[in-house]
Structures are given as structure tokens and as C-alpha cells.
Write a protein that holds these residues in place. Structure first.
Motif, PDB file in Angstrom:
ATOM      1  N   ASP A 268      39.470 -59.161  36.406  1.00 14.14           N
ATOM      2  CA  ASP A 268      39.526 -59.701  35.047  1.00 14.14           C
ATOM      3  C   ASP A 268      40.328 -58.760  34.153  1.00 14.14           C
ATOM      4  O   ASP A 268      39.893 -57.637  33.876  1.00 14.14           O
ATOM      5  CB  ASP A 268      38.107 -59.871  34.495  1.00 14.14           C
ATOM      6  CG  ASP A 268      38.079 -60.635  33.178  1.00 14.14           C
ATOM      7  OD1 ASP A 268      39.129 -60.716  32.503  1.00 14.14           O
ATOM      8  OD2 ASP A 268      37.004 -61.154  32.833  1.00 14.14           O
ATOM      9  N   ASP A 269      41.485 -59.231  33.679  1.00 14.68           N
ATOM     10  CA  ASP A 269      42.369 -58.373  32.892  1.00 14.68           C
ATOM     11  C   ASP A 269      41.992 -58.301  31.418  1.00 14.68           C
ATOM     12  O   ASP A 269      42.578 -57.525  30.664  1.00 14.68           O
ATOM     13  CB  ASP A 269      43.830 -58.821  33.036  1.00 14.68           C
ATOM     14  CG  ASP A 269      44.077 -60.227  32.497  1.00 14.68           C
ATOM     15  OD1 ASP A 269      43.088 -60.902  32.127  1.00 14.68           O
ATOM     16  OD2 ASP A 269      45.238 -60.649  32.446  1.00 14.68           O
ATOM     17  N   LYS A 270      41.019 -59.110  30.978  1.00 13.55           N
ATOM     18  CA  LYS A 270      40.596 -59.073  29.575  1.00 13.55           C
ATOM     19  C   LYS A 270      39.300 -58.304  29.377  1.00 13.55           C
ATOM     20  O   LYS A 270      39.147 -57.562  28.407  1.00 13.55           O
ATOM     21  CB  LYS A 270      40.427 -60.498  29.032  1.00 13.55           C
ATOM     22  CG  LYS A 270      41.726 -61.281  28.872  1.00 13.55           C
ATOM     23  CD  LYS A 270      41.470 -62.619  28.208  1.00 13.55           C
ATOM     24  CE  LYS A 270      42.740 -63.455  28.125  1.00 13.55           C
ATOM     25  NZ  LYS A 270      43.757 -62.859  27.240  1.00 13.55           N
ATOM     26  N   TYR A 271      38.351 -58.497  30.261  1.00 13.27           N
ATOM     27  CA  TYR A 271      37.031 -57.903  30.075  1.00 13.27           C
ATOM     28  C   TYR A 271      36.654 -56.923  31.191  1.00 13.27           C
ATOM     29  O   TYR A 271      35.544 -56.379  31.167  1.00 13.27           O
ATOM     30  CB  TYR A 271      35.979 -59.017  29.976  1.00 13.27           C
ATOM     31  CG  TYR A 271      36.281 -60.007  28.879  1.00 13.27           C
ATOM     32  CD1 TYR A 271      36.025 -59.695  27.547  1.00 13.27           C
ATOM     33  CD2 TYR A 271      36.865 -61.244  29.158  1.00 13.27           C
ATOM     34  CE1 TYR A 271      36.322 -60.594  26.522  1.00 13.27           C
ATOM     35  CE2 TYR A 271      37.162 -62.151  28.145  1.00 13.27           C
ATOM     36  CZ  TYR A 271      36.891 -61.822  26.836  1.00 13.27           C
ATOM     37  OH  TYR A 271      37.186 -62.708  25.822  1.00 13.27           O
TER      38      TYR A 271
ATOM     39  N   ARG B  61      44.389 -61.446  41.567  1.00 10.52           N
ATOM     40  CA  ARG B  61      44.021 -62.293  40.439  1.00 10.52           C
ATOM     41  C   ARG B  61      42.533 -62.128  40.173  1.00 10.52           C
ATOM     42  O   ARG B  61      41.808 -61.473  40.930  1.00 10.52           O
ATOM     43  CB  ARG B  61      44.319 -63.759  40.733  1.00 10.52           C
ATOM     44  CG  ARG B  61      43.756 -64.238  42.074  1.00 10.52           C
ATOM     45  CD  ARG B  61      43.579 -65.716  42.199  1.00 10.52           C
ATOM     46  NE  ARG B  61      42.481 -66.216  41.398  1.00 10.52           N
ATOM     47  CZ  ARG B  61      41.839 -67.360  41.653  1.00 10.52           C
ATOM     48  NH1 ARG B  61      42.195 -68.098  42.682  1.00 10.52           N
ATOM     49  NH2 ARG B  61      40.844 -67.769  40.888  1.00 10.52           N
ATOM     50  N   MET B  62      42.064 -62.711  39.096  1.00  9.09           N
ATOM     51  CA  MET B  62      40.640 -62.691  38.790  1.00  9.09           C
ATOM     52  C   MET B  62      39.877 -63.549  39.800  1.00  9.09           C
ATOM     53  O   MET B  62      40.268 -64.676  40.095  1.00  9.09           O
ATOM     54  CB  MET B  62      40.416 -63.219  37.374  1.00  9.09           C
ATOM     55  CG  MET B  62      38.964 -63.267  36.955  1.00  9.09           C
ATOM     56  SD  MET B  62      38.733 -63.712  35.218  1.00  9.09           S
ATOM     57  CE  MET B  62      39.390 -65.384  35.200  1.00  9.09           C
ATOM     58  N   PHE B  63      38.769 -63.026  40.301  1.00 15.53           N
ATOM     59  CA  PHE B  63      37.965 -63.737  41.295  1.00 15.53           C
ATOM     60  C   PHE B  63      36.947 -64.623  40.583  1.00 15.53           C
ATOM     61  O   PHE B  63      35.758 -64.315  40.518  1.00 15.53           O
ATOM     62  CB  PHE B  63      37.258 -62.758  42.223  1.00 15.53           C
ATOM     63  CG  PHE B  63      36.817 -63.364  43.541  1.00 15.53           C
ATOM     64  CD1 PHE B  63      35.943 -64.447  43.584  1.00 15.53           C
ATOM     65  CD2 PHE B  63      37.270 -62.845  44.746  1.00 15.53           C
ATOM     66  CE1 PHE B  63      35.538 -65.002  44.792  1.00 15.53           C
ATOM     67  CE2 PHE B  63      36.876 -63.389  45.960  1.00 15.53           C
ATOM     68  CZ  PHE B  63      35.999 -64.467  45.978  1.00 15.53           C
ATOM     69  N   LEU B  64      37.422 -65.725  40.030  1.00 14.90           N
ATOM     70  CA  LEU B  64      36.559 -66.722  39.389  1.00 14.90           C
ATOM     71  C   LEU B  64      37.080 -68.101  39.760  1.00 14.90           C
ATOM     72  O   LEU B  64      38.255 -68.408  39.533  1.00 14.90           O
ATOM     73  CB  LEU B  64      36.552 -66.544  37.870  1.00 14.90           C
ATOM     74  CG  LEU B  64      35.622 -67.489  37.090  1.00 14.90           C
ATOM     75  CD1 LEU B  64      34.167 -67.299  37.509  1.00 14.90           C
ATOM     76  CD2 LEU B  64      35.765 -67.276  35.595  1.00 14.90           C
TER      77      LEU B  64
END
Length: 337
Positions: free
Chosen positions: A273-276, A292-295
Motif C-alpha cells: 500500500d503506497d498511501k498508508y 502492487r498492493m495486495f488487496l
């Protein structure tokens, strides 16, 4: 078609317009409505006049995501509509078909890849919905039912009829849908920590970027947000010793960045997560293959807008995420109920 109930002269021949929302347009997001009303105006400018308060709904300020209703009176400021050929005009979105999970006369569900915005705006020329409309020129109606973050993959619903759009949005609003995501987070998530009930509020960074944070219940902008968490597996990524937890996350409310902020505020940020998340930690994770974000929007249940039967959809983890899981974990995840 909207009813113009008044107009005032503006600069260079432009004029203030007042429009009344009819049944055909009810339920749309304000930004999507304006894109169609102000064809030829760059989307960045549309978002600018919304943020500045020049666009009004019933004399009050509104946000881009505000849903317009029948009878609402919109004030549109004077804008100069650029010709399509002029520099700065928004080019048409290239056609693109996305993997289909379901389609019928009322709606379609796609498996959205990560890295693709659901709609244009805020620096993005086009998104999923614009590309779908270009790819399906004969479709009379295509509207997003809900949203996914740009870096989130998985199930995305698109309505093919106005009646389906409003019925499905009512279900999302009344929490009648079941929305479950897969998230890989840092650390060993406590098994007993199953419910996150913490209010959220939006705020802006100095550069104007929107963020969300947990706030007190009595905060002026507090919005209740409820997230349910279940641990599916614990393991370490290849070449690492640091524990990670694979979670099934069900949201009972659909707040912006809800899962990302709730998990991060609990001390277990989503991997990538590049934001949080943590910048240095994300750089280290890239070496394990996580780019990438794992979501991932994994499962979605809703009542079909035509006959009310319960629809259950599932989108498998994309290869770039599935490849990071131990084989046994991936097998158990695919069987998980």
C-alpha cells in the motif's frame, strides 16, 4: 434531457445554467452527470469547478461523488467548451473488454485488473467505464454501481439499466450486499481481533491529494465504518522471515479507503500500500515479487434487481498475487466459505 429553468450571461458568451434533475439522470454521481453535460470540457476542469464550489446542488456545495436525485436543481458555472480537436480536449477512451464474471439484461460484472481506475478524473483521462462504453457503442446505458480503488483488483458491477442501477445502489447503501476482500497484511494479525468499528474522515494533503484517517466519534466529519476480519493463513514471503497474514475482510460500510485505513490503523498495513503503508517496507516487498498492493475484491453477493434472487460472484486471485502464496494456502483459500 434536463429542463433549463434559468440562465445568466457569463464571460465570453458563456452563461450560468440551472438544470433540474429528471428521473433518467437520478442516481448518477455528480461528476459523471457533468461529464455528459459539459462534453468537450477537460475532466480536470470539471473536478476543479466542483472542488471550488462553483457547481451547486440546491444552492449548496457538493462533492464529485454526490448522487443527484429527482428534482435537484444544479447550478453550472460559465465554462468554455473546447472543440474536440483543440489541444487540451479529452480524447475518447480506447475500447477495452474486461474479463466477464457475469452478464445479463440488467447488469454485468467484470474482474477489474489492478492499475486501472474505474472512471476518469483527477489526473486520469479515462477508466473502466469509459473504455466499456467505447467497446460497446450500441449499449444505451452503462453506469458504475460502486467503485474500487485504482490499485485494487476484483469484482466490479456495472448497471445496464437505470432501474438496475438504483436498485443495486440502494442495496449497497442499506448494507444488503456482501462484500469480501482478500488482503495480505504485515505481521501476525490477532485471531481475536474480528471487528473494526472506527469512524473515518477525509482530509487533504498540502498538495491537494485526498487521504482518509481514523477520527473520534465526535469529529465533525466522522463517518461510521465497520470492517470484519478473519485470518485465513499466516506465512512469510519467499526469502523473508517477517510474518504476514492473509485476511478475508468483509466491509459493512463502503467508505473511501476503508479497508486500507482500518488495517493500517490497527498496526497491520496492507502489503504494497503506497498511501498508508511504509515506503521502505514496500521497496523490500518488491524484491519478493510483490509489485502492487495486495488487496482484491474477492466475493460479492447481492439480490438481482430483476427478480430478487441472490447472486454470488467470486473472482480468483490474479496470477501476480496468487504466485506469492504457498500452494497449500492458495488451495485452502479457493475452498474457503
Amino acid at each position: 434531457m434536463k429542463n433549463i429553468i434559468g440562465a445568466k450571461p457569463g464571460p465570453a458568451g458563456a452563461e450560468v445554467r440551472f438544470l433540474t434533475v429528471d428521473e433518467e439522470s437520478a442516481g448518477q454521481r455528480l461528476d459523471n452527470f457533468l461529464f455528459r453535460q459539459l462534453k468537450g470540457v477537460p475532466k480536470t476542469h470539471v473536478y476543479r469547478i466542483i472542488r471550488s464550489g462553483e457547481v451547486r446542488i440546491n444552492k449548496g456545495r457538493a462533492q464529485a461523488e454526490t448522487r443527484i436525485e429527482v428534482g435537484d436543481v444544479l447550478r453550472l458555472p460559465p465554462v468554455r467548451v473546447a472543440a474536440r480537436s483543440e489541444e487540451g480536449a479529452t480524447p475518447p477512451a480506447p475500447p477495452r473488454d474486461f474479463p466477464l464474471l457475469h452478464e445479463d439484461d440488467a447488469l454485468l460484472a467484470i474482474d477489474k485488473p489492478a492499475g486501472v481506475a474505474v472512471h476518469g478524473g483527477s489526473g486520469v483521462s479515462f477508466g473502466v467505464i469509459e473504455q466499456l462504453r467505447t467497446a460497446r457503442p450500441s449499449a444505451k446505458f452503462l453506469e458504475l454501481v460502486h467503485r474500487l480503488d485504482r490499485e485494487t483488483s476484483g469484482i466490479l458491477l456495472v448497471a445496464k439499466k437505470r432501474s438496475a442501477l438504483t436498485a443495486l445502489q440502494d442495496q449497497f447503501r442499506e448494507r444488503e450486499t456482501g462484500k469480501t476482500y482478500l488482503a495480505l497484511v504485515e505481521g501476525d494479525w490477532p485471531t481475536a481481533k474480528k471487528v473494526l468499528d472506527a469512524p473515518l474522515a477525509k482530509y487533504l494533503l498540502p498538495d491537494g491529494e485526498r487521504r482518509v484517517r481514523v477520527v473520534a466519534k465526535d469529529h465533525a466529519d466522522a463517518m461510521r465504518a465497520i470492517t470484519l476480519v478473519k485470518v485465513l493463513a499466516r506465512f512469510s514471503l519467499p526469502g523473508e522471515k517477517q510474518p504476514m497474514s492473509l485476511l478475508a475482510v468483509t466491509i459493512k460500510t463502503g467508505r473511501t479507503h476503508q479497508i486500507r485505513v482500518h488495517l493500517a490503523s490497527a498496526g497491520h498495513a496492507i502489503a504494497g500500500d503506497d498511501k498508508y503503508g511504509d515506503f521502505e517496507r514496500n521497496r523490500a516487498l518488491q524484491k519478493t515479487g510483490l509489485k502492487r498492493m495486495f488487496l482484491h475484491a474477492w466475493r460479492l453477493q447481492f439480490n438481482h434487481p430483476a427478480d430478487g434472487h441472490r447472486v454470488a460472484l467470486q473472482a480468483a486471485l490474479p496470477p501476480e498475487l496468487a504466485s506469492l502464496l504457498p500452494p497449500a494456502t492458495l488451495t485452502e483459500t479457493s475452498r474457503h466459505d
